[in-house]
Design an enzyme around this catalytic site. Sequence first.
Site, short mmCIF file in Angstrom:
data_model
loop_
_atom_site.label_atom_id
_atom_site.label_comp_id
_atom_site.label_asym_id
_atom_site.label_seq_id
_atom_site.Cartn_x
_atom_site.Cartn_y
_atom_site.Cartn_z
N HIS A 1 -1.06 0.48 -9.81
CA HIS A 1 -1.80 -0.47 -8.96
C HIS A 1 -2.33 -1.70 -9.58
O HIS A 1 -3.56 -1.97 -9.54
CB HIS A 1 -2.75 0.28 -7.90
CG HIS A 1 -3.05 -0.73 -6.72
ND1 HIS A 1 -3.42 0.01 -5.55
CD2 HIS A 1 -3.06 -1.97 -6.43
CE1 HIS A 1 -3.89 -0.90 -4.70
NE2 HIS A 1 -3.68 -1.99 -5.16
N ARG B 1 1.07 -1.16 0.10
CA ARG B 1 -0.09 -0.15 0.03
C ARG B 1 0.91 1.20 -0.02
O ARG B 1 1.96 1.39 0.70
CB ARG B 1 -0.56 0.03 1.22
CG ARG B 1 -1.97 -0.94 1.13
CD ARG B 1 -3.21 -0.52 0.17
NE ARG B 1 -4.27 -1.26 0.25
CZ ARG B 1 -4.48 -2.41 -0.80
NH1 ARG B 1 -3.52 -2.68 -1.70
NH2 ARG B 1 -5.63 -3.07 -0.86
N GLU C 1 -2.90 7.99 -4.18
CA GLU C 1 -3.15 7.01 -5.48
C GLU C 1 -4.52 7.60 -5.94
O GLU C 1 -5.63 7.46 -5.30
CB GLU C 1 -3.33 5.75 -4.87
CG GLU C 1 -2.99 4.58 -5.94
CD GLU C 1 -2.90 3.11 -5.27
OE1 GLU C 1 -3.61 2.48 -5.32
OE2 GLU C 1 -1.77 3.15 -4.63
C1 DGY Z 1 -5.87 -5.82 -3.08
O1 DGY Z 1 -6.61 -6.80 -3.37
O2 DGY Z 1 -5.63 -5.59 -1.74
C2 DGY Z 1 -4.90 -5.36 -3.93
O3 DGY Z 1 -3.96 -4.26 -3.79
C3 DGY Z 1 -5.58 -5.25 -5.34
O4 DGY Z 1 -4.44 -5.54 -6.30
#
Ligand code: DGY
Length: 327
Positions: free
Chosen positions: A288, A240, A269
């Site tokens: 992402h 993240r 983001e």
């Molecule tokens: C999630 O599922 O948390 C991922 O970041 C999506 O790619």
Amino acid sequence: MPAELPLVLITHTLPEEWLRKLAGQCLIVTGPPDADHLAPELDEHLPEAEGVFSLLTIPVSEELLSKAPNLRVVSNMAVGYDNIDVAACTRRGIPVGNTPGVLTEGTADLTMALLLAAARKLPEASKDAREGRWTTWSPTGWLGADLNGATLGIVGMGKIGAAVARRAKAFGMKIIYSDPNPHHEIEVVLLAMRKSLDKILTESDFLSLHCPLNPETSGLIDAQALQAMKPSAILINAARGPVVATKDLYRALSEGWIAAAALDVTDPEPLPSDDPLYALPNCLIVPHIGSATHYTRRRMAELACDNLLAGLRGERLPNCVNPEVYQ
Ligand code: DGY
């Protein structure tokens, strides 16, 4: 609207075949394809909604929950759930579902792609080739880092961290990791050694982040952490964005505290297109896409449907992040 089927809000437009399991099970109101907040046409249905099917860009906040007195399940189509106020859901007895497992391999693949691309300077080399700077076979041009024999530090040895470790082993890397809990899977025990974060920072040639975002990990990789890393180190973030302090990373990359970074996630983001990080040749940024394969995204949606339907039927969610609601 007929009263017999429960009303579900799906925060984004998704391919119909991903949602096939919901057919005939609920009434659906769908948001736009690229929503970053709950669309007004969904907001007005919150009072009757019994289920919310959310993506990670939608905050499921106390405010949203307070408008939805009939809500019985929140199903997030993601393994991460930092967009959801889980404590507020738990207080209301609402189970929250996520989609672990199905995106492990896809995300680990992307992590290796980022690691390799940064190690071998693929973005710069490709740009130079396309823009006419490939004039000869250059003995000293575009020199990168070897994976074989290098140390990979993994922060967060969950399912994705372990899948990255397995791949890295095949590249001849030495693997160390930090995690609040030791990993017990025998394969991981044999191939990776658990150490303190301080040691991971100073010993790693590549540092790959796979921890969840929570108060303990927010800003974990800050100026102090980046200064502790080797000047030759490469940072990969497929976890993240806020795990890394963005401004500190910019200094680290522009002042040579570390060699390069490859980011699947950023803070904020999306990262605005005028962010100075984009101008750095040693920073690779992708939007992402860790789980962005046809198979993975479809499986994530199907798992989210399973969680949603179980919640609507009053059954235990197959993947529930707040099982205390069942006590
Ligand atoms: C999630 O599922 O948390 C991922 O970041 C999506 O790619």
